[in-house]
Scaffold this active site. Structure first.
Site, PDB file in Angstrom:
ATOM      1  N   ASP A 105      -5.588  -6.460  -7.273  1.00  0.00           N
ATOM      2  CA  ASP A 105      -5.849  -5.903  -6.651  1.00  0.00           C
ATOM      3  C   ASP A 105      -7.125  -5.567  -7.570  1.00  0.00           C
ATOM      4  O   ASP A 105      -5.926  -4.741  -8.117  1.00  0.00           O
ATOM      5  CB  ASP A 105      -5.937  -5.543  -5.345  1.00  0.00           C
ATOM      6  N   GLY A 160     -13.010  -4.160  -8.619  1.00  0.00           N
ATOM      7  CA  GLY A 160     -14.661  -3.329  -8.059  1.00  0.00           C
ATOM      8  C   GLY A 160     -13.890  -2.062  -7.818  1.00  0.00           C
ATOM      9  O   GLY A 160     -15.541  -1.426  -8.407  1.00  0.00           O
ATOM     10  N   ARG A 181     -19.279  -4.576  -9.983  1.00  0.00           N
ATOM     11  CA  ARG A 181     -18.221  -4.856  -9.443  1.00  0.00           C
ATOM     12  C   ARG A 181     -17.849  -6.513  -9.997  1.00  0.00           C
ATOM     13  O   ARG A 181     -16.737  -5.972 -10.500  1.00  0.00           O
ATOM     14  CB  ARG A 181     -18.100  -5.257  -8.217  1.00  0.00           C
ATOM     15  N   HIS A 195     -14.510  -7.828 -12.185  1.00  0.00           N
ATOM     16  CA  HIS A 195     -13.700  -9.003 -12.257  1.00  0.00           C
ATOM     17  C   HIS A 195     -14.275 -10.006 -13.942  1.00  0.00           C
ATOM     18  O   HIS A 195     -12.915 -10.696 -14.148  1.00  0.00           O
ATOM     19  CB  HIS A 195     -14.450 -10.065 -11.469  1.00  0.00           C
ATOM     20  N   SER A 246      -9.388 -15.416  -1.640  1.00  0.00           N
ATOM     21  CA  SER A 246      -8.995 -15.919  -0.888  1.00  0.00           C
ATOM     22  C   SER A 246      -9.665 -16.933  -0.150  1.00  0.00           C
ATOM     23  O   SER A 246     -11.059 -16.708   0.257  1.00  0.00           O
ATOM     24  CB  SER A 246      -7.859 -14.596  -0.380  1.00  0.00           C
ATOM     25  N   LEU A 258       5.174 -21.842 -19.311  1.00  0.00           N
ATOM     26  CA  LEU A 258       4.689 -20.739 -18.543  1.00  0.00           C
ATOM     27  C   LEU A 258       3.892 -21.849 -17.461  1.00  0.00           C
ATOM     28  O   LEU A 258       3.028 -22.984 -17.465  1.00  0.00           O
ATOM     29  CB  LEU A 258       4.379 -19.906 -19.198  1.00  0.00           C
ATOM     30  N   ARG A 301       1.523  -6.183  -6.631  1.00  0.00           N
ATOM     31  CA  ARG A 301       0.140  -6.374  -5.863  1.00  0.00           C
ATOM     32  C   ARG A 301      -0.592  -4.370  -6.685  1.00  0.00           C
ATOM     33  O   ARG A 301       0.585  -4.208  -6.427  1.00  0.00           O
ATOM     34  CB  ARG A 301       0.457  -6.342  -4.059  1.00  0.00           C
ATOM     35  N   GLU A 305      11.446 -10.004  -3.651  1.00  0.00           N
ATOM     36  CA  GLU A 305      11.406  -8.312  -4.527  1.00  0.00           C
ATOM     37  C   GLU A 305       9.504  -7.538  -4.337  1.00  0.00           C
ATOM     38  O   GLU A 305       9.246  -8.636  -4.657  1.00  0.00           O
ATOM     39  CB  GLU A 305      12.210  -7.548  -5.169  1.00  0.00           C
TER      40      GLU A 305
HETATM   41  C1  FPP Z   1      -9.481  -8.221  -6.698  1.00  0.00           C
HETATM   42  O1  FPP Z   1     -10.284  -7.069  -6.359  1.00  0.00           O
HETATM   43  C2  FPP Z   1     -10.213  -9.412  -6.698  1.00  0.00           C
HETATM   44  C3  FPP Z   1     -10.948 -10.224  -6.726  1.00  0.00           C
HETATM   45  C4  FPP Z   1     -11.018 -10.681  -5.002  1.00  0.00           C
HETATM   46  C5  FPP Z   1     -11.069 -11.545  -7.827  1.00  0.00           C
HETATM   47  C6  FPP Z   1     -10.042 -11.768  -8.713  1.00  0.00           C
HETATM   48  C7  FPP Z   1     -10.268 -12.712  -9.138  1.00  0.00           C
HETATM   49  C8  FPP Z   1     -10.199 -12.328 -11.416  1.00  0.00           C
HETATM   50  C9  FPP Z   1      -9.305 -11.822 -11.727  1.00  0.00           C
HETATM   51  C10 FPP Z   1     -10.526 -13.259 -11.675  1.00  0.00           C
HETATM   52  C11 FPP Z   1     -10.239 -14.956 -11.946  1.00  0.00           C
HETATM   53  C12 FPP Z   1      -9.644 -15.546 -13.213  1.00  0.00           C
HETATM   54  C13 FPP Z   1      -9.851 -17.087 -12.928  1.00  0.00           C
HETATM   55  C14 FPP Z   1      -8.835 -17.174 -14.066  1.00  0.00           C
HETATM   56  C15 FPP Z   1     -10.222 -17.611 -13.124  1.00  0.00           C
HETATM   57  P1  FPP Z   1     -11.148  -6.855  -5.298  1.00  0.00           P
HETATM   58  O2  FPP Z   1     -12.668  -6.784  -6.058  1.00  0.00           O
HETATM   59  O3  FPP Z   1     -11.266  -6.883  -3.594  1.00  0.00           O
HETATM   60  O4  FPP Z   1     -11.547  -4.445  -6.058  1.00  0.00           O
HETATM   61  P2  FPP Z   1     -11.442  -3.860  -5.225  1.00  0.00           P
HETATM   62  O5  FPP Z   1     -10.596  -3.629  -3.765  1.00  0.00           O
HETATM   63  O6  FPP Z   1     -11.272  -2.257  -6.148  1.00  0.00           O
HETATM   64  O7  FPP Z   1     -12.841  -3.865  -4.286  1.00  0.00           O
END
Ligand code: FPP
Length: 250
Positions: free
Chosen positions: A28, A31, A41, A45, A73, A139, A195, A214
């Site tokens: 998380d 953004g 944002r 990513h 999600s 892994l 998280r 945990e």
């Molecule tokens: C949550 O942060 C992050 C996501 C919804 C996207 C996560 C995706 C990646 C880290 C890259 C994925 C990698 C592969 C290999 C497919 P957020 O955007 O909700 O952040 P915020 O809470 O600050 O808005």
């Protein structure tokens, strides 16, 4: 494993129960990390995707066998079309850049989620990563994409009901038998759930599999989640007294 003495349940934890075999991470804060730097944002990513490689290597070096990362999600479709499109292109970028290295390192890629609902090219890249690495024994790097735990459990229940209907299995099954219908069927339960970015929620992630995990909530946003932070979390895990609902008897 447990035994009874003086009415107390004494836990004899196996080495596997003490070991941090399976780490799941809710990545998380991408953004907010980007916005804090005056960037869009999507820039968060992109850095976040590169950080998946860094943390996978660190996890493997720490002896973690399963690393399961929440990339998208079932609720994330509500984001702007531009952001969704960008995230859907990340697997192509990511595996194009790192797949060869992952193969060389012996990593096995797995996917959790309803991949059929992804754009065809995204699904193709993900299926290809799984196929190319399916015989690897290093892994287990799982990406949860278009994943939602409630949906996973409903799908498992549907498949189980169908097997009952077809006379393949009875109505009285164990937790382990039900778990074999989940997307994580051949994986151990999560030992440690992390998280990032200070949020204190589970967000529909691996609800069944974290029953005895945990939990660690760290302030760092995912792009700032370094191997040192991972190590700190694993060290914290090592200090926890895991009792699985029993009583520790000294
Ligand atoms: C949550 O942060 C992050 C996501 C919804 C996207 C996560 C995706 C990646 C880290 C890259 C994925 C990698 C592969 C290999 C497919 P957020 O955007 O909700 O952040 P915020 O809470 O600050 O808005």
């Amino acid at each position: 494993m447990s035994a009874f003495r003086n009415n107390a349940i004494i836990l004899h934890m196996s080495e596997n129960e003490k070991k941090c075999r399976h780490v799941a991470i809710i990545m998380d804060g991408n953004g907010r990390w980007a916005k804090a730097q005056g960037k869009p944002r999507t820039a968060g990513h992109l850095v976040g995707a590169d950080n998946v490689r860094t943390i996978a290597i660190a996890a493997s070096e720490l002896g973690i066998e399963y690393l399961t990362l929440y990339a998208f999600s079932t609720e994330n479709w509500k984001r702007s079309q531009d952001e969704v499109n960008y995230i859907m292109k990340l697997p192509s970028y990511f595996f194009g850049k790192y797949m060869k290295e992952f193969i060389d390192r012996g990593y096995r890629m797995r996917m959790l989620g309803e991949l059929d609902r992804l754009p065809a090219e995204t699904k193709r890249v993900l299926d290809d990563a799984v196929e190319q690495s399916k015989t690897n024994t290093g892994l287990n790097l799982s990406i949860a994409i278009n994943y939602g735990s409630q949906r996973e459990i409903v799908l498992a229940a549907e498949r189980y009901a169908k097997d009952v209907q077809d006379g393949k299995i009875g109505l009285d099954i164990t937790n382990e038998q039900f778990a074999s219908y989940l997307m994580t069927s051949d994986m151990p339960d999560v030992d440690l759930l992390i998280r990032t970015s200070g949020e204190l929620r589970i967000s529909n992630y691996l609800l069944w599999q974290i029953a005895y995990a945990e939990l660690e909530f760290v302030p760092e946003a995912w792009p700032d989640f370094t191997p040192d932070v991972l190590k700190r979390c694993v060290e914290q895990f090592g200090k926890r007294d895991r009792r699985y609902g029993g009583i520790k008897y000294e």
